[in-house]
Design an enzyme around this catalytic site. Structure first.
Site, PDB file in Angstrom:
ATOM      1  N   ARG A 148       0.861  -1.171   0.000  1.00 32.51           N
ATOM      2  CA  ARG A 148       0.000   0.000   0.000  1.00 32.51           C
ATOM      3  C   ARG A 148       0.906   1.232   0.000  1.00 32.51           C
ATOM      4  O   ARG A 148       2.053   1.185   0.448  1.00 32.51           O
ATOM      5  CB  ARG A 148      -0.898   0.032   1.237  1.00 32.51           C
ATOM      6  CG  ARG A 148      -1.856  -1.144   1.365  1.00 32.51           C
ATOM      7  CD  ARG A 148      -2.684  -1.022   2.636  1.00 32.51           C
ATOM      8  NE  ARG A 148      -3.668  -2.092   2.755  1.00 32.51           N
ATOM      9  CZ  ARG A 148      -3.464  -3.233   3.411  1.00 32.51           C
ATOM     10  NH1 ARG A 148      -2.289  -3.461   3.996  1.00 32.51           N
ATOM     11  NH2 ARG A 148      -4.412  -4.148   3.481  1.00 32.51           N
ATOM     12  N   LYS A 172      -2.734  -2.323   7.688  1.00 34.48           N
ATOM     13  CA  LYS A 172      -3.953  -1.846   8.340  1.00 34.48           C
ATOM     14  C   LYS A 172      -4.168  -2.581   9.652  1.00 34.48           C
ATOM     15  O   LYS A 172      -3.861  -3.766   9.767  1.00 34.48           O
ATOM     16  CB  LYS A 172      -5.164  -2.052   7.420  1.00 34.48           C
ATOM     17  CG  LYS A 172      -5.197  -1.097   6.230  1.00 34.48           C
ATOM     18  CD  LYS A 172      -6.480  -1.267   5.442  1.00 34.48           C
ATOM     19  CE  LYS A 172      -6.566  -0.267   4.303  1.00 34.48           C
ATOM     20  NZ  LYS A 172      -7.811  -0.432   3.521  1.00 34.48           N
ATOM     21  N   HIS A 240      -1.480   2.923  -6.313  1.00 31.33           N
ATOM     22  CA  HIS A 240      -2.335   1.769  -6.042  1.00 31.33           C
ATOM     23  C   HIS A 240      -2.442   0.860  -7.263  1.00 31.33           C
ATOM     24  O   HIS A 240      -2.717  -0.333  -7.122  1.00 31.33           O
ATOM     25  CB  HIS A 240      -3.717   2.235  -5.589  1.00 31.33           C
ATOM     26  CG  HIS A 240      -4.336   1.316  -4.578  1.00 31.33           C
ATOM     27  ND1 HIS A 240      -3.755   1.047  -3.353  1.00 31.33           N
ATOM     28  CD2 HIS A 240      -5.475   0.572  -4.609  1.00 31.33           C
ATOM     29  CE1 HIS A 240      -4.510   0.195  -2.685  1.00 31.33           C
ATOM     30  NE2 HIS A 240      -5.554  -0.115  -3.418  1.00 31.33           N
ATOM     31  N   ARG A 243       0.049  -1.843  -6.925  1.00 25.02           N
ATOM     32  CA  ARG A 243      -0.423  -2.888  -6.009  1.00 25.02           C
ATOM     33  C   ARG A 243      -1.416  -3.806  -6.724  1.00 25.02           C
ATOM     34  O   ARG A 243      -1.338  -5.039  -6.598  1.00 25.02           O
ATOM     35  CB  ARG A 243      -1.054  -2.243  -4.781  1.00 25.02           C
ATOM     36  CG  ARG A 243      -1.652  -3.216  -3.756  1.00 25.02           C
ATOM     37  CD  ARG A 243      -2.026  -2.425  -2.501  1.00 25.02           C
ATOM     38  NE  ARG A 243      -2.971  -3.128  -1.653  1.00 25.02           N
ATOM     39  CZ  ARG A 243      -2.638  -3.999  -0.698  1.00 25.02           C
ATOM     40  NH1 ARG A 243      -1.359  -4.306  -0.503  1.00 25.02           N
ATOM     41  NH2 ARG A 243      -3.557  -4.570   0.063  1.00 25.02           N
ATOM     42  N   HIS A 266      -4.654  -8.655   3.264  1.00 27.02           N
ATOM     43  CA  HIS A 266      -6.112  -8.555   3.367  1.00 27.02           C
ATOM     44  C   HIS A 266      -6.606  -9.405   4.535  1.00 27.02           C
ATOM     45  O   HIS A 266      -6.244 -10.575   4.646  1.00 27.02           O
ATOM     46  CB  HIS A 266      -6.795  -9.049   2.086  1.00 27.02           C
ATOM     47  CG  HIS A 266      -6.661  -8.104   0.939  1.00 27.02           C
ATOM     48  ND1 HIS A 266      -6.813  -8.495  -0.376  1.00 27.02           N
ATOM     49  CD2 HIS A 266      -6.390  -6.770   0.899  1.00 27.02           C
ATOM     50  CE1 HIS A 266      -6.650  -7.445  -1.166  1.00 27.02           C
ATOM     51  NE2 HIS A 266      -6.393  -6.392  -0.421  1.00 27.02           N
ATOM     52  N   TYR A 275      -9.711  -9.930  -7.493  1.00 26.33           N
ATOM     53  CA  TYR A 275      -8.666 -10.153  -8.499  1.00 26.33           C
ATOM     54  C   TYR A 275      -8.935 -11.411  -9.318  1.00 26.33           C
ATOM     55  O   TYR A 275      -8.360 -11.574 -10.393  1.00 26.33           O
ATOM     56  CB  TYR A 275      -7.291 -10.209  -7.831  1.00 26.33           C
ATOM     57  CG  TYR A 275      -6.916  -8.884  -7.220  1.00 26.33           C
ATOM     58  CD1 TYR A 275      -6.524  -7.817  -8.026  1.00 26.33           C
ATOM     59  CD2 TYR A 275      -7.000  -8.673  -5.846  1.00 26.33           C
ATOM     60  CE1 TYR A 275      -6.221  -6.584  -7.482  1.00 26.33           C
ATOM     61  CE2 TYR A 275      -6.688  -7.445  -5.293  1.00 26.33           C
ATOM     62  CZ  TYR A 275      -6.306  -6.403  -6.114  1.00 26.33           C
ATOM     63  OH  TYR A 275      -6.013  -5.183  -5.578  1.00 26.33           O
TER      64      TYR A 275
END
Length: 298
Positions: A148, A172, A240, A243, A266, A275
């Site tokens: 990220r 995150k 992004h 990524r 994730h 994806y």
């Protein structure tokens, strides 16, 4: 019973004084509520007590017919529900008429990615100064590890293990993960570290601005966009996208959805599954180009 405009003005004052919302947020609320005021007035309503679920549904349908997108309609209905909740709390309404009304689901927009040929062209930048070396290192790390943007700018030198070709990142939810970055990224980081001291910084940040401070996310976005133009890429190059490209290319090569999930950091597999749609697009394009039965009109 009170005038439609009067109640909205009272609500906006409440949001401003008690909730202390920003002027921009207040303006957004005002615009959304003015839309329902106009609709209510056109349909002969003189107070919010006359507004029921049918009125709200008709308002939603009217908004869609006027071209309001699904996401924008969802925001409009959210503002309306909040307003009616406040009226209920003020004993102006017995129930919220917008509570059971929802917007249609917004269409899924698949993330844009850069194909392998364009990615190679982007990475092959002209190295003519230390900042270009830094940018090449950032591009290689971003694409090599699928970071990220916040993870890239947050990298410190201590997060590197160049001998093993890995970096530690804080993702995150303050979740750490250890990631391989590839030989090219390692080589360009080493090249950048040889030049980094030219900026005379005592900062621990891996990537510095020309002023010797930790590079900002905005600066990275600007530099990547400039390199995309210089390298002749048709689409806007945003961090992004690198990524997304990492995830797509990894999935195309390996088919390992769980592995890609871990690399991307994730929490839920459903986030990574988007994806698989990109991968299907790739397979479909290959089919259309190669299969005899897909070649219409020939």
């Amino acid at each position: 019973m009170t005038d439609l405009h009067t109640d909205v003005e009272r609500y906006l004052r409440y949001l401003s004084v008690e909730r202390q919302l920003s002027p921009i947020t207040l303006l957004n609320y005002q615009r959304q509520l003015e839309a329902i005021i106009n609709f209510a007035s056109e349909n002969g309503l003189q107070s919010w007590q006359q507004c029921d679920v049918t009125v709200v549904r008709n308002f939603a349908v009217r908004s869609r017919r006027k071209g309001l997108g699904a996401a924008s309609l969802a925001l409009r209905l959210s503002a309306l529900r909040s307003f009616f909740d406040w009226l209920v709390s003020q004993n102006e309404l017995k129930a919220n008429p917008a509570k059971g009304v929802s917007a249609p689901k917004a269409p899924r927009h698949l993330p844009k990615n850069i194909d392998v040929d364009d990615m190679n062209r982007l990475l092959d930048i002209d190295i003519n100064d230390p900042l270009a070396v830094r940018d090449r290192a950032m591009l290689e790390v971003m694409y090599g590890a699928g970071l990220r943007l916040s993870e890239l700018v947050g990298l410190d030198i201590k997060h590197l293990d160049l001998e093993s070709g890995e970096v530690w990142v804080m993702g995150k939810g303050s979740k750490e993960r250890r990631l391989p970055i590839g030989r090219n990224a390692v080589a360009w980081i080493e090249h950048w570290l040889d030049l980094r001291d030219l900026f005379g910084s005592e900062d621990d940040a891996l990537f510095l601005s020309k002023l010797g401070k930790r590079i900002s996310a905005r600066n990275v976005q600007k530099r990547f966009a400039e390199w995309g133009i210089k390298q002749g890429l048709n689409n806007h190059v945003h961090p992004h996208k690198l990524r997304h490209s990492f995830a797509t290319h990894m999935l195309e090569s390996s088919g390992d959805l769980r592995g890609v999930q871990e690399l991307l950091g994730h929490a839920n597999l459903s986030t990574t599954q988007i994806y698989t749609h990109l991968d299907f697009q790739h397979l479909a394009s290959v089919y259309d180009a190669a299969h005899p039965r897909a070649k219409r009109g020939k």
